[in-house]
Every structure is written in structure tokens, then in C-alpha cells.
Scaffold this motif. Structure first.
Motif, PDB file in Angstrom:
ATOM      1  N   THR A 251      12.232  -3.901   6.558  1.00 35.11           N
ATOM      2  CA  THR A 251      12.244  -5.316   6.930  1.00 35.11           C
ATOM      3  C   THR A 251      11.188  -5.629   7.987  1.00 35.11           C
ATOM      4  OG1 THR A 251      13.948  -4.873   8.602  1.00 35.11           O
ATOM      5  CG2 THR A 251      14.699  -5.530   6.408  1.00 35.11           C
ATOM      6  N   SER A 252      10.557  -4.607   8.553  1.00 35.30           N
ATOM      7  CA  SER A 252       9.455  -4.761   9.498  1.00 35.30           C
ATOM      8  C   SER A 252       8.644  -3.475   9.471  1.00 35.30           C
ATOM      9  CB  SER A 252       9.976  -5.048  10.917  1.00 35.30           C
ATOM     10  OG  SER A 252      10.560  -3.888  11.482  1.00 35.30           O
ATOM     11  N   GLU A 253       7.645  -3.372  10.344  1.00 45.95           N
ATOM     12  CA  GLU A 253       6.848  -2.150  10.369  1.00 45.95           C
ATOM     13  C   GLU A 253       7.492  -1.058  11.217  1.00 45.95           C
ATOM     14  OE1 GLU A 253       5.749  -4.367  14.048  1.00 45.95           O
ATOM     15  OE2 GLU A 253       6.147  -4.872  11.933  1.00 45.95           O
ATOM     16  N   ARG A 254       8.634  -1.368  11.826  1.00 47.14           N
ATOM     17  CA  ARG A 254       9.291  -0.390  12.694  1.00 47.14           C
ATOM     18  C   ARG A 254      10.268   0.474  11.898  1.00 47.14           C
ATOM     19  NH1 ARG A 254      12.601  -2.258  16.253  1.00 47.14           N
ATOM     20  NH2 ARG A 254      12.915  -4.268  15.217  1.00 47.14           N
TER      21      ARG A 254
ATOM     22  N   ARG B 131       8.304   2.029   2.202  1.00 43.76           N
ATOM     23  CA  ARG B 131       7.637   0.991   2.999  1.00 43.76           C
ATOM     24  C   ARG B 131       8.013  -0.388   2.488  1.00 43.76           C
ATOM     25  NH1 ARG B 131       3.052   4.301   2.484  1.00 43.76           N
ATOM     26  NH2 ARG B 131       2.029   2.762   1.144  1.00 43.76           N
TER      27      ARG B 131
ATOM     28  N   ALA C 255      15.226  -2.173  12.171  1.00 40.64           N
ATOM     29  CA  ALA C 255      15.843  -3.482  12.375  1.00 40.64           C
ATOM     30  C   ALA C 255      17.293  -3.509  11.928  1.00 40.64           C
ATOM     31  CB  ALA C 255      15.043  -4.549  11.602  1.00 40.64           C
TER      32      ALA C 255
ATOM     33  N   VAL D  44       6.100   3.492  14.303  1.00 44.03           N
ATOM     34  CA  VAL D  44       5.525   2.362  13.574  1.00 44.03           C
ATOM     35  C   VAL D  44       4.933   2.888  12.271  1.00 44.03           C
ATOM     36  CG1 VAL D  44       3.761   0.560  13.592  1.00 44.03           C
ATOM     37  CG2 VAL D  44       5.076   1.059  15.669  1.00 44.03           C
TER      38      VAL D  44
ATOM     39  N   ASP E  54      15.614   2.149   8.655  1.00 42.67           N
ATOM     40  CA  ASP E  54      15.002   0.873   9.031  1.00 42.67           C
ATOM     41  C   ASP E  54      15.417   0.546  10.471  1.00 42.67           C
ATOM     42  OD1 ASP E  54      14.611  -1.979   9.432  1.00 42.67           O
ATOM     43  OD2 ASP E  54      14.342  -2.145   7.270  1.00 42.67           O
TER      44      ASP E  54
END
Length: 359
Positions: free
Chosen positions: A271-274, A267, A353, A247, A351
Motif C-alpha cells: 500500500t506504500s513503499e514502506r 511490490r 502500513a 523502503v 506491509d
């Protein structure tokens, strides 16, 4: 010789919800040796069969020298496709194997003898013509395969797993007979293999496929150094890259006590924090200083030149296995807990996602 273009090439088998080949866009240069690589079931064989006319396209085009092959019969395309294995009939001699495509076209006996003689000389098989495939070395079998593939003077040769799903022997990786004859003849060649080792040994360029789609196309060195997706990173290398979910926070991505820097620009691209952190076995070391990854040894393999240490570490949501290549220094015992350090300047970030490389 010929250049090839796949444009949105798609094939869906009856009863399947997922395309075997999904919107492939790929260009093969005139006189190039392009290796289609990827795991079994990734669509390599189907793509070759679409080029040869043995599988129809449900969508898209296949062009050879700018000509759309949709209405061209398989035997009129000038494509030589040899299917999985050495593609040699075990009950025929080398001469008969080379002659087979010509006899199927009802060429005259004189034409067949002349062409077999030419190819035997080109492929250094004069002494092997009376022999059957079982009597040949691996290198001689590869030369016989190429001779048979070139018998009808095709524009393009397609070899589908010519090693029968296995890998080239180490003795042939620096000088593969297939690659040598392709470069001497200048013919365009597509070579499909599940072995990333083979791809790196012979290719001008590599196209890595996964789930019917081309993930990355580039020269072997760049595909290894900068895998474009998680799927490529999972396939390339022996052993392949370690991929650890994490994360991202303002300070970076943390794996245990190891903090992996993630710049503001990266960052912003997420597309997400993952995120997925890629760490090659060679870029990990046993006995890292404070701030390393705490892990437990679950398997140690000794090859004589190096150790491959398989270690398990806990991450949010479960555990992840790491492979560490250790060429010197202490090696942990099974069940022993230890710290794993990492070369942070050689970390790869993806990324989570989309699976796409960052940066």
C-alpha cells in the motif's frame, strides 16, 4: 462436548475508547483444544468471560452448538471457567476443591462423593485427595484443576492463565496434564495464556490475539512458519522475530548493505513503499560476507548451548536492535563492529502500513 462460534463479538468497557474485544469472529471445533495466546491485555480473558456470560456483548453473538447464548444465564450455559492461577483454594483439600462446584449447586453428599471419586480416578489423584494444593507438584495441580473444571460435566472448559501468568515447566511441555486429560475426555477446551511456548506445546490450534482482535488462527506449526501479521511475528518465538523497517525500490529492500529481493507481485501488493522485513534469530549469522548488515554488539548472552548476540544497526530514521542466535563460531565482544549475514530464502515480508504478511 460442543462447538463454539464467536460472530463479530465486541466488548467495550465504560470509559474506554478502544474495545477490549473488537469484532472477533472465531470458530472452536467440537472436542478441540484451542489456545488463545497473545500479550497481556490483548482480550483473551474478556473473550472467555463473554463466552461464560460474565461479560455482556456490546455487539455480535456467541453460539454454542448453534444456540445463541445471549439470553442464557451464566449458570445455565454449561461453561466451566477457571480464572487466573491454579484456581484451587489453598485452604481446601484436593477433594474439597473438586467438590466445590457441586456443593455450590447443593448436590447431595452421595452425588458429591461419587463424582469426586470418579474424577480422582480419571485424573490420577486418589492419593492426593486429602492433601492441600501446596503439597502438590505442578503436574498434580494441573490435574486437580481439570478435575474441578469437569466436576459439573460442562460442555466447554475455559482455563484462563492456569499457570498464573507464568509458563509451563520444561518437563511438562511434551506431556501437559491439561492437554492429556482434554484429549482423553474429548471435551472442548479454551486455554488462555501469555506464553507462546505453552501454546505451541499443547494446542490443536492457536488463535493469536492483539489489541482485542484475532490476528491469526491455525495449527501451531503454520503460525510459526508463516506469521500472518507483524503483531503475530512480534509475539511468536523465543526470542521473537527481528523486524526491520525498510523502503522498497525496483531492486528490492535494502538493510544496510544487505539487499532483500522483493518480487514484482509483492511490490504490487504494497500500500506504500514502506515494508517490514522479518528475520528470525536462527536465520542470521555472524561474519556475513560483503553485503551484510553492519552492526555493533550491545549484549551477549551465553546459555551454555548457544549465544544470543544483541546487535544494533542503523536504518533510515533511527536504529534497530537485532538478536542473532549463534551456536558455533566466533562471537563478537561488546562494542565490536561486525557484519551480519542472513538466509534470504527464509525472509518474511510485511506491509508496513497494514502490518499484513506479503505473499
Amino acid at each position: 462436548m460442543a462447538g463454539i462460534r464467536f460472530i463479530d463479538a465486541t466488548r467495550v468497557f465504560r470509559g474506554s475508547w478502544r474495545p477490549a474485544v473488537a469484532g472477533v469472529g472465531l470458530e472452536v471445533r467440537d472436542g478441540e483444544l484451542l489456545v488463545l495466546s497473545g500479550p497481556s491485555g490483548s482480550g483473551k480473558s474478556t473473550l472467555l468471560r463473554m463466552l461464560a456470560g460474565l461479560e455482556p456483548l456490546d455487539r455480535g453473538q456467541v453460539l454454542v452448538d448453534g444456540q445463541d447464548l445471549a439470553r442464557t444465564a451464566p449458570d445455565k450455559r454449561g461453561i466451566s471457567l477457571l480464572a487466573q492461577g491454579f484456581s484451587l483454594f489453598p485452604h481446601l483439600t484436593v477433594a474439597e476443591n473438586i467438590a466445590f462446584p457441586l456443593t455450590m449447586r447443593r448436590s447431595s453428599a452421595r452425588t458429591v462423593r461419587s463424582r469426586v471419586g470418579q474424577l480422582a480416578e480419571l485424573c490420577d489423584l486418589e492419593q492426593q485427595l486429602p492433601l492441600r494444593p501446596e503439597a502438590l507438584t505442578v503436574a498434580q495441580r494441573q490435574r486437580a484443576v481439570m478435575a474441578r473444571a469437569m466436576a459439573t460435566r460442562p460442555r466447554v472448559i475455559c482455563l484462563d492463565e492456569p499457570m498464573g501468568g507464568g509458563s509451563l515447566p520444561a518437563s511438562l511441555r511434551d506431556r501437559s496434564p491439561v492437554a492429556d486429560l482434554q484429549r482423553r475426555s474429548g471435551i472442548t477446551l479454551l486455554y488462555a495464556t501469555c506464553s507462546s511456548t505453552d501454546a505451541w506445546a499443547i494446542a490443536d490450534r492457536v488463535a493469536v490475539m492483539d489489541r482485542g482482535a484475532v490476528q491469526q488462527v491455525d495449527v501451531p506449526r503454520r503460525v510459526f512458519a508463516e506469521p500472518g501479521t507483524v503483531a503475530v511475528a512480534e509475539f511468536v518465538g523465543s526470542p521473537p522475530m527481528n523486524l526491520v523497517p525498510a523502503v522498497v525500490t525496483a531492486e528490492g529492500a535494502r538493510i544496510g548493505d544487505l539487499l532483500v529481493p522483493v518480487g514484482a507481485d509483492l511490490r504490487a501488493a504494497l500500500t506504500s513503499e514502506r515494508i517490514v522485513v522479518g528475520l528470525r534469530p536462527d536465520d542470521l549469522l555472524i561474519g556475513g560476507a560483503d553485503g551484510g548488515i553492519r552492526a555493533t554488539a550491545v549484549l551477549v548472552k551465553d546459555s551454555g548451548r548457544e549465544y544470543l548476540v544483541h546487535a544494533r544497526t542503523e536504518v533510515p530514521g533511527g536504529s534497530v536492535d537485532l538478536v542473532i542466535r549463534q551456536t558455533g563460531g566466533p562471537v563478537p565482544l561488546l562494542g565490536e563492529a561486525f557484519l551480519v549475514g542472513a538466509a534470504l530464502d527464509r525472509v518474511h515480508l510485511f506491509d508496513a502500513a497494514t502490518g499484513v504478511r506479503l505473499g
